[in-house]
Design an enzyme around this catalytic site. Structure first.
Site, PDB file in Angstrom:
ATOM      1  N   ASP A   2      25.456  45.610  66.138  1.00 34.26           N
ATOM      2  CA  ASP A   2      24.316  44.913  66.722  1.00 34.26           C
ATOM      3  C   ASP A   2      24.713  43.458  66.961  1.00 34.26           C
ATOM      4  OD1 ASP A   2      21.799  43.626  67.209  1.00 34.26           O
ATOM      5  OD2 ASP A   2      20.782  45.243  66.142  1.00 34.26           O
ATOM      6  N   HIS A  48      22.540  47.235  69.142  1.00 33.63           N
ATOM      7  CA  HIS A  48      21.106  47.138  68.845  1.00 33.63           C
ATOM      8  C   HIS A  48      20.368  48.418  69.202  1.00 33.63           C
ATOM      9  CE1 HIS A  48      17.441  45.178  67.797  1.00 33.63           C
ATOM     10  NE2 HIS A  48      16.898  45.475  68.955  1.00 33.63           N
ATOM     11  N   SER A  64      13.736  46.440  65.348  1.00 35.97           N
ATOM     12  CA  SER A  64      13.845  45.174  66.063  1.00 35.97           C
ATOM     13  C   SER A  64      12.662  44.256  65.718  1.00 35.97           C
ATOM     14  CB  SER A  64      13.944  45.480  67.565  1.00 35.97           C
ATOM     15  OG  SER A  64      14.404  44.377  68.284  1.00 35.97           O
TER      16      SER A  64
END
Lengths: 346, 346
Positions: free
Chosen positions: A287, A316, A132
């Site tokens: 995601d 995600h 991320s």
């Protein structure tokens, strides 16, 4: 989880940020795993993610895993704003809380660079990896220090924050600020209404439509949708998170853009083309804010890059360490990357 | 846009809702387009969507279009809670504002059924169609009145609100309520902070990642991302929308489930299997809260259903009337459906 105190601080007495403000000092909290080789060739940097603390990276580190402390010297630097490194919540006046300066991804990477080179005398990194926003720092490392980074494995992230991602974060920020108790950042107690609202906003983004359709949250021990929203999401945001810190890191995230690195004049494709590291890019199939198509676009501009999509419904949070299948997928990818020849030593 | 007053009210003196409460009276605001045939065979019902008013359905009605008032008698009923039909904002005490009762999709369809049969003496509907929550009402019509509805064209919606969609709405609701001025629904002025926060939360969901990536908002005349967030999204939520109304309709949306229709014991697949209408289902390719895969699942259980995916990057707002290509796609689908033989008259 209770805050942990088993970490070190690297202090930079005067650290001028890209925004022009100087932190006096900047404090970079970090933890290391394993031992640095005599020739200092086995170092890995593994930065944290949005609101993550070093201990929330540890699921990918361990004996028998790719990031094995027996083999590698793994440095986990905490992002500015995460509450351990310099943050709105822990910086004394006058730079505290709402006055904490804007932090860029490059500010994080620069502080990490100084830690790695000044504290440890490391000249090359075998790998930079992260989830991320950790992936965003990974890309920035490869662009800022192309001769230093031999391999990168960014997962569920991006080299430039997309406009849609910026919009998603606007929703999170707006929820945090909507609570009147926020008081422009000058609250004396956490505005928990805003934290809980932001948690509910985040909930729809963190996991995919199919994750909810299949009620996969039951695998995490939650007994209903509401149980998951409160127990996982509100619990997540209430677990030592601070509103000003979350706003600070969201701003860092929204600014993410390797193209803005000095020398590239805003041209992200040229910045990506300058990467010398061998890249294994692992977006997650579903995601919702870092869709695989965006990462394929980025990979097309990096000289030595492979995209390997993490399959499944976790969205995600495929990169969050909660699903053993996804963890195995990422771990195997990193193991393969580490076994391959990286970029030549610069 | 200024509120319009060119509509009619169908009043039901005592209208008992599925939640057990009775509205005394319920007021159903509606507008008709075209003329009812002598044999009353040309009626179409086209319900509104989340926060939509009848005039925001008119982009799909017009000479030369499928919904041509020269040929069809089109009834646009306003959903309860939209500020024109009975709503928290327009119901007198004691059922006003935070005390306005919970409304189910079936309550809307029941009131519409009474309008159609009692006011106009209509026995069959050539078509029920609608966008988003309008699609949800469309499905409910086909399940509640299988012998009455000959064709349905739900677009960008679902027959049962998915868990992910419920979570997305939790984020919107939390943002609306986070504003301290909300005061549990007993505000005397609109809590505009909550409205603006909800607008920013909604922004990431309404259009797709690719819509933002390609900056398609420029086609709508907006000159930057922030210009779009304020001009389109905040403007949308501030355009006569009321927080209690939005919460009321979000609750209706979250409850959506044709399986809960009496007689089906919660079995949504059995409810779908009972539909006699010929169905053309049009999800949008990149709709983030009504993904095409969910609609394919529903279609598999409806005896005579076709799924036709609206291509492109507009996401949910493919069905909102702002993109000419999408409007043409939907219009052509409905024209084809109306030209085909519908379910036999029951």
């Amino acid at each position: 989880m209770a805050e942990r105190t088993d970490y070190e601080i690297f202090e930079i007495p005067e650290f001028t940020l890209e925004c022009g403000t100087t932190l006096r000092p900047a404090r970079l909290a970090y933890k290391t795993y394993g031992t640095l080789d005599a020739d200092r060739s086995n170092a890995i940097v593994y930065p944290t993610w949005y609101s993550g603390r070093f201990w929330e990276n540890e699921w990918l580190i361990g004996p028998g895993m790719a990031l094995d402390p027996e083999r590698w010297f793994i440095i986990v630097p905490n992002m500015f704003g995460n509450g351990l490194s310099s943050s709105p919540s822990n910086t004394p006046p006058p730079q505290d809380r709402a006055r904490f300066p804007r932090i860029n991804v490059r500010d994080n990477v620069e502080a990490q660079y100084r830690l790695v080179t000044e504290q440890f005398g490391i000249e090359h990194l075998a790998l930079v990896t992260g989830w991320s926003m950790g992936a965003g720092q990974t890309y920035q490392w490869a662009v800022s220090h192309p001769d230093m980074v031999r391999r990168i494995a960014p997962f569920c992230g991006s080299s430039k924050t997309s406009l849609h991602n910026i919009v998603f974060l606007e929703g999170v920020k707006a929820a945090l600020k909507a609570d009147g108790a926020y008081q422009g950042g000058w609250y004396t107690e956490q505005p928990v209404g805003g934290l809980r609202a932001a948690a509910r906003v985040y909930a729809g983004w963190g996991f995919s439509q199919a994750f909810y359709w299949n009620e996969v949250y039951r695998q995490l021990g939650f007994t209903s949708l509401e149980d998951f929203l409160v127990g996982f999401w509100e619990g997540f945001f209430l677990d030592g998170r601070d509103v000003n810190n979350l706003l600070c890191m969201a701003d860092t995230w929204q600014q993410g853009d390797v193209g803005a690195t000095p020398g590239f004049a805003g041209d992200v494709t040229r910045a990506l083309a300058s990467i010398r590291a061998k890249a294994l890019i692992m977006p997650a199939e579903k995601d919702l804010y870092f869709p695989p198509e965006d990462e394929r676009w980025a990979a097309n501009h990096i000289p030595d890059a492979e995209v390997r999509v993490i399959p499944g419904v976790w969205g995600h949070f495929a990169g969050g360490g909660a699903n053993p299948d996804d963890t195995r997928f990422i771990d195997e990818g990193i193991a393969e990357l580490l076994a391959a020849e990286g970029a030549p030593l610069g």
